[in-house]
Design a protein around this motif. Structure first.
Motif, PDB file in Angstrom:
ATOM      1  N   TRP A 140      52.919 -26.998   9.516  1.00 44.01           N
ATOM      2  CA  TRP A 140      53.967 -27.996   9.312  1.00 44.01           C
ATOM      3  C   TRP A 140      55.338 -27.422   9.644  1.00 44.01           C
ATOM      4  O   TRP A 140      56.166 -28.084  10.263  1.00 44.01           O
ATOM      5  N   HIS A 141      55.585 -26.175   9.239  1.00 44.42           N
ATOM      6  CA  HIS A 141      56.881 -25.555   9.516  1.00 44.42           C
ATOM      7  C   HIS A 141      57.149 -25.532  11.028  1.00 44.42           C
ATOM      8  O   HIS A 141      58.208 -25.961  11.488  1.00 44.42           O
ATOM      9  N   MET A 142      56.182 -25.048  11.793  1.00 48.29           N
ATOM     10  CA  MET A 142      56.375 -24.946  13.247  1.00 48.29           C
ATOM     11  C   MET A 142      56.460 -26.321  13.891  1.00 48.29           C
ATOM     12  O   MET A 142      57.306 -26.559  14.760  1.00 48.29           O
ATOM     13  N   HIS A 143      55.606 -27.242  13.469  1.00 48.80           N
ATOM     14  CA  HIS A 143      55.643 -28.592  14.040  1.00 48.80           C
ATOM     15  C   HIS A 143      56.979 -29.275  13.732  1.00 48.80           C
ATOM     16  O   HIS A 143      57.548 -29.956  14.591  1.00 48.80           O
ATOM     17  N   LEU A 144      57.487 -29.101  12.523  1.00 42.15           N
ATOM     18  CA  LEU A 144      58.776 -29.709  12.188  1.00 42.15           C
ATOM     19  C   LEU A 144      59.922 -29.042  12.943  1.00 42.15           C
ATOM     20  O   LEU A 144      60.898 -29.707  13.313  1.00 42.15           O
ATOM     21  N   ASP A 145      59.830 -27.733  13.196  1.00 39.71           N
ATOM     22  CA  ASP A 145      60.831 -27.081  14.051  1.00 39.71           C
ATOM     23  C   ASP A 145      60.816 -27.698  15.451  1.00 39.71           C
ATOM     24  O   ASP A 145      61.864 -27.906  16.064  1.00 39.71           O
ATOM     25  N   LEU A 146      59.618 -27.997  15.954  1.00 43.37           N
ATOM     26  CA  LEU A 146      59.506 -28.661  17.258  1.00 43.37           C
ATOM     27  C   LEU A 146      60.124 -30.057  17.214  1.00 43.37           C
ATOM     28  O   LEU A 146      60.798 -30.475  18.161  1.00 43.37           O
ATOM     29  N   LEU A 147      59.890 -30.784  16.125  1.00 42.64           N
ATOM     30  CA  LEU A 147      60.472 -32.118  15.978  1.00 42.64           C
ATOM     31  C   LEU A 147      61.996 -32.043  16.030  1.00 42.64           C
ATOM     32  O   LEU A 147      62.644 -32.826  16.739  1.00 42.64           O
ATOM     33  N   VAL A 148      62.580 -31.103  15.294  1.00 45.15           N
ATOM     34  CA  VAL A 148      64.041 -30.952  15.310  1.00 45.15           C
ATOM     35  C   VAL A 148      64.520 -30.652  16.729  1.00 45.15           C
ATOM     36  O   VAL A 148      65.479 -31.263  17.219  1.00 45.15           O
ATOM     37  N   ALA A 149      63.857 -29.719  17.411  1.00 48.29           N
ATOM     38  CA  ALA A 149      64.251 -29.371  18.779  1.00 48.29           C
ATOM     39  C   ALA A 149      64.149 -30.584  19.699  1.00 48.29           C
ATOM     40  O   ALA A 149      65.081 -30.880  20.464  1.00 48.29           O
ATOM     41  N   ARG A 150      63.040 -31.305  19.640  1.00 48.54           N
ATOM     42  CA  ARG A 150      62.859 -32.492  20.499  1.00 48.54           C
ATOM     43  C   ARG A 150      63.906 -33.555  20.184  1.00 48.54           C
ATOM     44  O   ARG A 150      64.497 -34.147  21.090  1.00 48.54           O
ATOM     45  N   ALA A 151      64.151 -33.807  18.905  1.00 42.12           N
ATOM     46  CA  ALA A 151      65.108 -34.841  18.517  1.00 42.12           C
ATOM     47  C   ALA A 151      66.531 -34.481  18.952  1.00 42.12           C
ATOM     48  O   ALA A 151      67.336 -35.360  19.233  1.00 42.12           O
TER      49      ALA A 151
END
Length: 176
Positions: A140-151
């Motif tokens: 979840w930590h890594m996936h949410l970091d990806l979400l922040v980067a994409r957003a």
């Protein structure tokens, strides 16, 4: 919770419940689409069409090697593709999405406006054992970091390298 207390790392809010937060660029409706639209969700988590109806089944389809360029080296034992059938258990668009997650107590994701940003709070309940807790926390930590980067329109960090580093971090941070 105030914004001053936000930490990138998830915490155990109960013995087997992970809570993790992120601030995303708004508006709220845009953040909601990153959770619910397959083409946006697959850029940070997993693809799979979702009917927005409580009780609806949907499939999450992970292809973590496609989340970043380069993806990093996939750990041994992880398949190139993983699928999980889920069911929507909570639905209050555009604020709350809850769904089942395998043999755990499920996941809920809440979105709350905070000025020009949106506070995302993810709660994953009843993680059955420490091994699952470490994998889920790092994931979840890594996936949410990806979400922040994409957003934000930023290039995401290599997925697998980040996941491996975070799993070791959570192994030190979470109680044995």
């Amino acid at each position: 919770m105030t914004l001053a207390t936000l930490d990138d790392y998830g915490v155990l809010t109960e013995p087997a419940t992970l809570t993790i937060t992120r601030l995303l660029p708004g508006p709220l409706e845009r953040c909601w689409t990153y959770l619910t639209k397959a083409e946006l969700r697959r850029q940070w988590l997993a693809g799979g069409e979702m009917e927005l109806r409580k009780g609806a089944s949907f499939e999450l389809i992970w292809r973590n090697d496609e989340l970043s360029d380069p993806p990093g080296r996939r750990p041994e034992g992880f398949p190139e593709e993983h699928r999980l059938t889920c069911e929507i258990t909570e639905l209050e668009p555009p604020h709350l999405l809850g769904f089942t997650w395998g043999n755990t107590g499920g996941v809920s994701i809440r979105l709350e406006p905070r000025g020009d940003e949106v506070l995302l709070t993810l709660v994953h309940k009843r993680l059955p054992d420490r091994g699952t807790m470490l994998n889920v926390s790092a994931g979840w930590h890594m996936h949410l970091d990806l979400l922040v980067a994409r957003a934000r329109g930023d290039k995401p960090a290599p997925f697998w390298e980040g996941w491996a580093r975070l799993k070791a971090d959570y192994d030190r941070r979470l109680p044995a």
